[in-house]
Motif scaffolding. Structure first.
Motif, short mmCIF file in Angstrom:
data_model
loop_
_atom_site.label_atom_id
_atom_site.label_comp_id
_atom_site.label_asym_id
_atom_site.label_seq_id
_atom_site.Cartn_x
_atom_site.Cartn_y
_atom_site.Cartn_z
N ARG A 165 11.80 4.82 3.73
CA ARG A 165 10.45 4.23 3.64
C ARG A 165 10.08 4.24 2.17
O ARG A 165 10.54 5.08 1.41
CB ARG A 165 9.41 5.06 4.42
N SER A 166 9.23 3.31 1.79
CA SER A 166 8.80 3.26 0.39
C SER A 166 8.18 4.59 -0.02
O SER A 166 7.21 5.04 0.59
CB SER A 166 7.80 2.13 0.19
N GLY A 167 8.76 5.22 -1.02
CA GLY A 167 8.22 6.48 -1.54
C GLY A 167 8.72 7.72 -0.84
O GLY A 167 8.49 8.84 -1.32
N ASN A 183 3.90 1.70 -5.77
CA ASN A 183 4.87 2.66 -5.25
C ASN A 183 4.40 4.09 -5.47
O ASN A 183 4.69 4.99 -4.67
CB ASN A 183 6.23 2.43 -5.91
N GLY A 184 3.64 4.31 -6.55
CA GLY A 184 3.07 5.63 -6.79
C GLY A 184 2.10 6.04 -5.69
O GLY A 184 2.04 7.22 -5.30
N ARG A 194 4.58 -1.91 6.30
CA ARG A 194 4.93 -3.28 5.95
C ARG A 194 3.69 -4.18 6.01
O ARG A 194 2.84 -4.02 6.89
CB ARG A 194 5.99 -3.83 6.91
N ASN A 195 3.60 -5.11 5.08
CA ASN A 195 2.50 -6.06 5.10
C ASN A 195 2.44 -6.76 6.46
O ASN A 195 3.49 -7.04 7.07
CB ASN A 195 2.67 -7.10 4.00
N ASP A 241 5.07 -3.34 1.11
CA ASP A 241 4.61 -2.28 2.01
C ASP A 241 3.26 -1.76 1.52
O ASP A 241 3.14 -0.62 1.08
CB ASP A 241 5.62 -1.13 2.06
N GLY A 242 2.25 -2.63 1.61
CA GLY A 242 0.93 -2.26 1.10
C GLY A 242 -0.14 -2.18 2.17
O GLY A 242 -1.32 -2.09 1.86
#
Length: 220
Positions: A58-60, A87-88, A104-105, A144-145
């Motif tokens: 997963r992102s991050g 990403n931070g 995921r968007n 992924d926001g």
């Protein structure tokens, strides 16, 4: 003022935010590799945007377990301001420093464009040079926001004033249009938009610069 930018394999906005910080501070921040285990005395830590570890799992998720993040968590708990961008933000949620998660968007597509934001509060060290309710134009670049939290958590962060920014138009499906959140003490901020990408007139705008100027004024 002493600031550090954490650098992960796959970071691609670390230099961007370092340049934005230099423009406000007058000198470059320290660039800290993710495998380091110690930090000097600092006034600010920035976890930049990019695609740490290629966004695998997963992102991050992987970056949240990098050695340096133990020290980042300790400093945040001690009250040192921490700013996570894109990403931070994902890394800070995965590390448990911020509530919620980034999914995921809603349209399942990467979004890269300027978006409208609304500033929720002006009484934090991050937003002191904005006005509550002010409209900003800040770029986003994420897949992924989509900010998610359960209703109980959403109600709690709303009640505590932990929502920092909202999207003027819900571009990614985020709950309650949330684009950025604080921790309870408001010394940690995560946001999906990239203020460092509009912090110089040569970049096409300066709506992001007041954030860095506010941090320097508060922490110098």
């Amino acid at each position: 003022m002493k600031a550090a930018v954490i650098v992960f394999p796959g970071s691609n906005c670390d230099r961007d935010v370092a340049v934005a910080l230099k423009a406000s501070m007058g000198h470059m921040p320290l660039m800290v590799w993710h495998r380091d285990t110690e930090l000097p005395l600092l006034d600010l830590i920035v976890v930049p945007g990019g695609f740490s570890y290629g966004d695998y799992l997963r992102s991050g998720a992987m970056a949240a377990h990098s050695p340096i993040m133990r020290e980042v968590k300790t400093r945040a708990e001690q009250g040192v301001p921490v700013l996570g961008i894109c990403n931070g933000f994902q890394i800070l949620t995965e590390a448990g420093l911020l509530p919620g998660a980034l999914m995921r968007n809603a349209g399942l597509k990467f979004i890269c464009r300027d978006v409208g934001l609304t500033v929720e509060h002006s009484d934090s060290i991050f937003t002191a040079k904005y006005e509550a309710g002010q409209s900003l134009r800040i770029p986003v670049a994420h897949h992924d926001g989509n900010y998610f939290a359960d209703e109980e958590t959403l109600n709690r962060i709303e009640g505590n004033g932990q929502v920092a920014f909202r999207y003027a138009e819900n571009i990614n499906g985020s709950a309650r249009n949330i684009a950025g959140v604080y921790n309870e003490k408001r010394n940690v901020l995560g946001m999906m938009p990239h203020p460092e990408r509009l912090a110089d007139p040569e970049l096409g705008g300066t709506d992001g610069k007041p954030m860095f100027d506010a941090l320097v004024e508060a922490l110098s």
